[in-house]
Design an enzyme around this catalytic site. Structure first.
Site, PDB file in Angstrom:
ATOM      1  N   ILE A 218       1.078  -1.212  -0.012  1.00 47.59           N
ATOM      2  CA  ILE A 218      -0.007  -0.100   0.047  1.00 47.59           C
ATOM      3  C   ILE A 218       0.945   1.320   0.124  1.00 47.59           C
ATOM      4  O   ILE A 218       1.972   1.178   0.535  1.00 47.59           O
ATOM      5  CB  ILE A 218      -1.015   0.125   1.218  1.00 47.59           C
ATOM      6  CG1 ILE A 218      -0.371  -0.135   2.508  1.00 47.59           C
ATOM      7  CG2 ILE A 218      -2.132  -1.139   1.224  1.00 47.59           C
ATOM      8  CD1 ILE A 218      -1.083  -0.059   3.692  1.00 47.59           C
ATOM      9  N   ASP A 219       0.336   2.337  -0.581  1.00 51.60           N
ATOM     10  CA  ASP A 219       1.280   3.402  -0.785  1.00 51.60           C
ATOM     11  C   ASP A 219       1.634   4.320   0.708  1.00 51.60           C
ATOM     12  O   ASP A 219       0.960   3.846   1.587  1.00 51.60           O
ATOM     13  CB  ASP A 219       0.732   4.404  -1.642  1.00 51.60           C
ATOM     14  CG  ASP A 219      -0.125   3.980  -2.848  1.00 51.60           C
ATOM     15  OD1 ASP A 219       0.749   3.144  -3.468  1.00 51.60           O
ATOM     16  OD2 ASP A 219      -1.130   4.460  -3.444  1.00 51.60           O
ATOM     17  N   LYS A 220       2.682   4.833   0.542  1.00 49.74           N
ATOM     18  CA  LYS A 220       3.219   5.569   1.671  1.00 49.74           C
ATOM     19  C   LYS A 220       2.116   6.248   2.768  1.00 49.74           C
ATOM     20  O   LYS A 220       2.364   6.035   3.729  1.00 49.74           O
ATOM     21  CB  LYS A 220       4.422   6.639   1.319  1.00 49.74           C
ATOM     22  CG  LYS A 220       4.875   7.119   2.406  1.00 49.74           C
ATOM     23  CD  LYS A 220       6.022   8.315   1.827  1.00 49.74           C
ATOM     24  CE  LYS A 220       6.430   9.342   3.191  1.00 49.74           C
ATOM     25  NZ  LYS A 220       7.342  10.198   2.495  1.00 49.74           N
TER      26      LYS A 220
ATOM     27  N   ARG B 245      -6.828   5.219  -6.250  1.00 46.70           N
ATOM     28  CA  ARG B 245      -6.589   6.553  -6.548  1.00 46.70           C
ATOM     29  C   ARG B 245      -6.780   6.994  -7.991  1.00 46.70           C
ATOM     30  O   ARG B 245      -7.324   8.127  -8.283  1.00 46.70           O
ATOM     31  CB  ARG B 245      -5.256   6.998  -6.055  1.00 46.70           C
ATOM     32  CG  ARG B 245      -5.052   6.774  -4.591  1.00 46.70           C
ATOM     33  CD  ARG B 245      -3.179   6.692  -4.117  1.00 46.70           C
ATOM     34  NE  ARG B 245      -2.585   7.799  -4.242  1.00 46.70           N
ATOM     35  CZ  ARG B 245      -1.487   8.158  -4.550  1.00 46.70           C
ATOM     36  NH1 ARG B 245      -0.635   7.183  -4.367  1.00 46.70           N
ATOM     37  NH2 ARG B 245      -1.016   9.263  -4.609  1.00 46.70           N
TER      38      ARG B 245
END
Length: 305
Positions: free
Chosen positions: A139-141, A240
């Site tokens: 999962i993204d930062k 996103r």
């Protein structure tokens, strides 16, 4: 031990390096640099013949990739703050905080979840090489929430197969711009690398993969909506990109939302809320829920008042 991966190519002609980037970055979390290195090491064959990165794949080509044995690990253990909510001999489920990068990259080998895992966990799977031990999916930062980590290579292989077959239920909560009119919806739009900005993904028919996101409105506000999102595929930045594509970008998303969102220090309001899957070894059904972070609720209260 080296690992052998095989693919049967059935699409339009494409360079072998570009095709493997599409396959391996999603399925095995390999970086583009690492894939190019494998090709240079003559570990990629097409129809049993070694090829270089310029080879153009043709329909019915058979591709064989030999993943090298992991090198000595240079990533150092660090005491990183994150919660382990489940652990057994084969897997971990962790609750990743906002702002924590999942794995190191060349030139940036510290301060990541992997550094923290090495500090706290004795054994991690080695399939993803020296920079991504144990990492099955990412999962993204600036996305927080649930993440599965493999402790053994056997568990890792099964989990990757389950992800590819959509056998792991992944549910997210997103706070987005605009009032979403439909109570429920499905976004079925292919995602590939952005034509001009390599940091971004985009909905495109060029060198892309099918991506499916289902959403449901949990609550509407004057200028925002709170959504539940379920992904049937796991493309990079999928939620996103898809929500931006339907003109409801995630609040705080500096890549896919409005310019002013880059000023929001928290980052994107996207939370990996729920995981449901069968254990890769025991086949026992597991279900985990991570409650919305306090910062999420604070922003919701600001919007409501």
């Amino acid at each position: 031990m080296e690992q052998k991966i095989k693919y049967s190519f059935l699409s339009e002609p494409i360079r072998i390096d570009k095709y493997l980037v599409q396959q391996l970055t999603d399925d095995y979390n390999f970086s583009r640099t690492y894939i190019q290195k494998i090709i240079e090491q003559k570990k990629v064959k097409v129809n049993e013949e070694v090829v270089n990165s310029k080879y153009i794949l043709q329909p019915n080509d058979t591709i064989e990739v030999l993943i090298p044995e992991p090198e000595k690990l240079d990533t150092l253990p660090e005491d990183i703050d994150f919660d382990i909510i489940y652990e057994d001999n084969d897997i971990l489920v962790i609750n990743k905080p906002n702002g924590l990068v999942v794995h190191p990259a060349p030139g940036n080998l510290s301060g990541t979840l992997v550094n923290g895992l090495l500090f706290r966990i004795k054994n991690l799977s080695s399939i993803n090489g020296v920079l991504r031990p144990g990492i099955v999916h990412r999962i993204d930062k600036n996305t927080n929430g649930l993440l599965i980590v493999a402790k053994t290579d056997n568990a890792h292989k099964v989990l990757v197969k389950m992800l590819g077959e959509n056998k792991i239920y992944k549910e997210y909560i997103a706070l987005v711009h605009g009032v979403v009119e439909s109570n429920k919806g499905l976004i079925d739009a292919p995602i590939g690398r952005h034509r001009t900005d390599r940091k971004k993904m985009a909905v495109t028919e060029v060198n892309s993969k099918r991506a499916i996101t289902k959403f449901e409105v949990l609550k509407r506000f004057t200028k925002h909506s709170l959504l539940k999102c379920v992904i049937d595929t796991g493309r990079t930045h999928q939620i996103r990109v898809h929500l931006s594509y339907i003109n409801h970008p995630v609040l705080g998303d500096s890549l896919y939302s409005y310019k002013e969102d880059s000023k929001i220090e928290y980052g994107q309001y996207l939370h990996a809320h729920k995981l449901v899957f069968n254990h890769p070894i025991t086949n026992k059904k597991l279900e985990f829920v991570s409650e919305i972070p306090d910062e999420f609720n604070v922003r919701i209260n600001m919007i409501e008042n």
